[in-house]
Design a protein around this motif. Sequence first.
Motif, PDB file in Angstrom:
ATOM      1  N   ALA A 146      48.440  26.533  33.392  1.00  0.00           N
ATOM      2  CA  ALA A 146      47.182  27.357  33.667  1.00  0.00           C
ATOM      3  C   ALA A 146      45.902  26.581  33.104  1.00  0.00           C
ATOM      4  O   ALA A 146      44.891  27.291  32.767  1.00  0.00           O
ATOM      5  N   ASN A 147      45.947  25.165  33.412  1.00  0.00           N
ATOM      6  CA  ASN A 147      44.783  24.727  32.931  1.00  0.00           C
ATOM      7  C   ASN A 147      43.309  25.227  33.760  1.00  0.00           C
ATOM      8  O   ASN A 147      43.562  25.363  34.849  1.00  0.00           O
ATOM      9  N   GLY A 148      42.597  25.696  33.042  1.00  0.00           N
ATOM     10  CA  GLY A 148      41.293  26.174  33.383  1.00  0.00           C
ATOM     11  C   GLY A 148      41.214  27.493  33.774  1.00  0.00           C
ATOM     12  O   GLY A 148      40.176  28.027  34.069  1.00  0.00           O
ATOM     13  N   ALA A 149      42.348  28.144  33.449  1.00  0.00           N
ATOM     14  CA  ALA A 149      42.379  29.759  33.859  1.00  0.00           C
ATOM     15  C   ALA A 149      41.777  30.412  32.712  1.00  0.00           C
ATOM     16  O   ALA A 149      41.570  29.994  31.440  1.00  0.00           O
ATOM     17  N   LYS A 150      41.108  31.599  32.920  1.00  0.00           N
ATOM     18  CA  LYS A 150      40.446  32.365  32.050  1.00  0.00           C
ATOM     19  C   LYS A 150      41.127  33.831  32.065  1.00  0.00           C
ATOM     20  O   LYS A 150      41.519  34.487  32.916  1.00  0.00           O
ATOM     21  N   LEU A 151      41.785  34.083  30.888  1.00  0.00           N
ATOM     22  CA  LEU A 151      42.536  35.169  30.752  1.00  0.00           C
ATOM     23  C   LEU A 151      41.968  36.166  29.965  1.00  0.00           C
ATOM     24  O   LEU A 151      41.086  36.339  29.173  1.00  0.00           O
ATOM     25  N   THR A 152      41.974  37.550  30.812  1.00  0.00           N
ATOM     26  CA  THR A 152      41.302  38.737  30.138  1.00  0.00           C
ATOM     27  C   THR A 152      42.406  39.324  28.950  1.00  0.00           C
ATOM     28  O   THR A 152      43.408  39.484  29.319  1.00  0.00           O
ATOM     29  N   THR A 153      41.534  39.491  27.830  1.00  0.00           N
ATOM     30  CA  THR A 153      42.520  40.279  26.781  1.00  0.00           C
ATOM     31  C   THR A 153      42.141  41.803  26.678  1.00  0.00           C
ATOM     32  O   THR A 153      41.305  42.303  27.334  1.00  0.00           O
ATOM     33  N   ALA A 154      43.107  42.225  25.842  1.00  0.00           N
ATOM     34  CA  ALA A 154      42.998  43.637  25.741  1.00  0.00           C
ATOM     35  C   ALA A 154      41.643  44.256  25.178  1.00  0.00           C
ATOM     36  O   ALA A 154      41.498  45.446  25.293  1.00  0.00           O
ATOM     37  N   GLN A 155      40.958  43.304  24.659  1.00  0.00           N
ATOM     38  CA  GLN A 155      39.805  43.596  23.994  1.00  0.00           C
ATOM     39  C   GLN A 155      38.823  43.588  25.152  1.00  0.00           C
ATOM     40  O   GLN A 155      37.689  44.186  24.717  1.00  0.00           O
ATOM     41  N   GLY A 156      38.915  43.080  26.118  1.00  0.00           N
ATOM     42  CA  GLY A 156      37.979  42.809  27.374  1.00  0.00           C
ATOM     43  C   GLY A 156      37.179  41.675  27.095  1.00  0.00           C
ATOM     44  O   GLY A 156      36.695  41.280  28.575  1.00  0.00           O
ATOM     45  N   GLY A 157      37.290  40.878  26.350  1.00  0.00           N
ATOM     46  CA  GLY A 157      36.881  39.474  26.381  1.00  0.00           C
ATOM     47  C   GLY A 157      37.653  38.605  26.991  1.00  0.00           C
ATOM     48  O   GLY A 157      38.868  38.902  27.373  1.00  0.00           O
ATOM     49  N   LYS A 158      37.166  37.239  27.451  1.00  0.00           N
ATOM     50  CA  LYS A 158      38.045  36.384  27.847  1.00  0.00           C
ATOM     51  C   LYS A 158      38.439  34.986  27.022  1.00  0.00           C
ATOM     52  O   LYS A 158      37.472  34.760  26.051  1.00  0.00           O
ATOM     53  N   ILE A 159      39.483  34.368  27.286  1.00  0.00           N
ATOM     54  CA  ILE A 159      39.709  33.030  26.707  1.00  0.00           C
ATOM     55  C   ILE A 159      39.921  32.213  27.707  1.00  0.00           C
ATOM     56  O   ILE A 159      40.905  32.500  28.781  1.00  0.00           O
ATOM     57  N   LYS A 160      39.483  31.029  27.532  1.00  0.00           N
ATOM     58  CA  LYS A 160      39.787  29.838  28.484  1.00  0.00           C
ATOM     59  C   LYS A 160      40.817  28.882  28.012  1.00  0.00           C
ATOM     60  O   LYS A 160      40.916  28.531  26.934  1.00  0.00           O
ATOM     61  N   VAL A 161      41.889  28.768  28.997  1.00  0.00           N
ATOM     62  CA  VAL A 161      42.792  27.787  28.689  1.00  0.00           C
ATOM     63  C   VAL A 161      42.825  26.478  29.073  1.00  0.00           C
ATOM     64  O   VAL A 161      42.255  26.264  30.270  1.00  0.00           O
ATOM     65  N   LYS A 162      43.024  25.220  28.311  1.00  0.00           N
ATOM     66  CA  LYS A 162      42.749  23.948  28.453  1.00  0.00           C
ATOM     67  C   LYS A 162      43.946  23.242  28.314  1.00  0.00           C
ATOM     68  O   LYS A 162      44.354  23.120  27.008  1.00  0.00           O
ATOM     69  N   VAL A 163      44.513  22.525  29.117  1.00  0.00           N
ATOM     70  CA  VAL A 163      45.742  21.912  28.962  1.00  0.00           C
ATOM     71  C   VAL A 163      45.477  20.458  29.306  1.00  0.00           C
ATOM     72  O   VAL A 163      45.061  19.890  30.132  1.00  0.00           O
ATOM     73  N   LYS A 164      46.381  19.656  28.219  1.00  0.00           N
ATOM     74  CA  LYS A 164      46.204  18.094  28.405  1.00  0.00           C
ATOM     75  C   LYS A 164      47.664  17.812  28.449  1.00  0.00           C
ATOM     76  O   LYS A 164      48.576  18.323  27.765  1.00  0.00           O
ATOM     77  N   THR A 165      48.031  16.925  29.338  1.00  0.00           N
ATOM     78  CA  THR A 165      49.251  16.220  29.290  1.00  0.00           C
ATOM     79  C   THR A 165      49.411  14.692  28.564  1.00  0.00           C
ATOM     80  O   THR A 165      50.547  14.211  28.306  1.00  0.00           O
ATOM     81  N   LYS A 166      48.225  14.155  28.633  1.00  0.00           N
ATOM     82  CA  LYS A 166      48.357  12.754  28.012  1.00  0.00           C
ATOM     83  C   LYS A 166      47.213  12.604  27.060  1.00  0.00           C
ATOM     84  O   LYS A 166      46.108  13.036  27.042  1.00  0.00           O
ATOM     85  N   PRO A 167      47.364  11.858  25.910  1.00  0.00           N
ATOM     86  CA  PRO A 167      48.822  11.175  25.650  1.00  0.00           C
ATOM     87  C   PRO A 167      49.863  11.923  25.279  1.00  0.00           C
ATOM     88  O   PRO A 167      50.905  11.414  25.272  1.00  0.00           O
ATOM     89  N   GLU A 168      49.642  13.233  24.958  1.00  0.00           N
ATOM     90  CA  GLU A 168      50.637  14.111  24.452  1.00  0.00           C
ATOM     91  C   GLU A 168      50.134  15.539  24.903  1.00  0.00           C
ATOM     92  O   GLU A 168      48.873  15.780  25.253  1.00  0.00           O
ATOM     93  N   VAL A 169      50.935  16.235  25.196  1.00  0.00           N
ATOM     94  CA  VAL A 169      50.882  17.708  25.613  1.00  0.00           C
ATOM     95  C   VAL A 169      49.899  18.531  24.584  1.00  0.00           C
ATOM     96  O   VAL A 169      50.344  18.523  23.171  1.00  0.00           O
ATOM     97  N   SER A 170      48.883  19.147  24.979  1.00  0.00           N
ATOM     98  CA  SER A 170      48.286  20.074  24.038  1.00  0.00           C
ATOM     99  C   SER A 170      47.558  21.231  24.816  1.00  0.00           C
ATOM    100  O   SER A 170      47.437  21.017  25.916  1.00  0.00           O
TER     101      SER A 170
END
Length: 212
Positions: A146-170
């Motif tokens: 979901a890298n780059g996805a914006k998730l809508t929360t139950a509060q109504g606001g959004k949180i953005k997902v940032k995924v990295k795979t190198k040098p390690e997963v985060s």
Amino acid sequence: MKRRVPALLAASALALGAVQATAPAANAKAAGEDSLAGLLTSDGNKFDKNKNDFDILTEAALAVIGAKPESPVALVADGSKRLTVFAPTDQAFRDLAKDLTGKNIKSEKKIFNALVELAGVDTIESVLLYHVVPGKTLTSKKVLKANGAKLTTAQGGKIKVKVKTKPEVSVTLKDRDKNDTDAMAVLSGLDLNKGNKQIAHAIDQVMRPIDL
């Protein structure tokens, strides 16, 4: 503005909580409807010295549900409802308490009391819901895609997902506070309650639904 910070952040203690659930059934994987609340309270729901679990979260939920029995927070006790929770660990709250008070509070109970005392019920509820993504069971495999996805929360606001795979997963979750340290997923605490409609992933910071 400074006084609003502890009120907002103490609230995220509710991220996984609910208080009216029983321990999960033995055949949880087949049923798929064991609640997160059941999982969290199955260990006796007591403050301890384990910094990687969610005692503060669970205890804070008691305060909200007690004051507002009809709160949407109670959905985490209804395993038939799909949702995903990003849950700050007890260590996240220990760090939070130190940041807000300037004191290194070791006791989980004292951390809980110090944070909740500064937060009203409505604020607590709002921040809690900011940690919940309703209607979706987002397993770690889905989150990692979901890298780059914006998730809508139950509060109504959004949180953005940032995924990295190198040098390690985060996995980083960017909240509404641009100046705050963003929460990161605790890789050893992914897929809590796996196999059910409700799932949770541990995070190392509490998230803020507004820019402070």
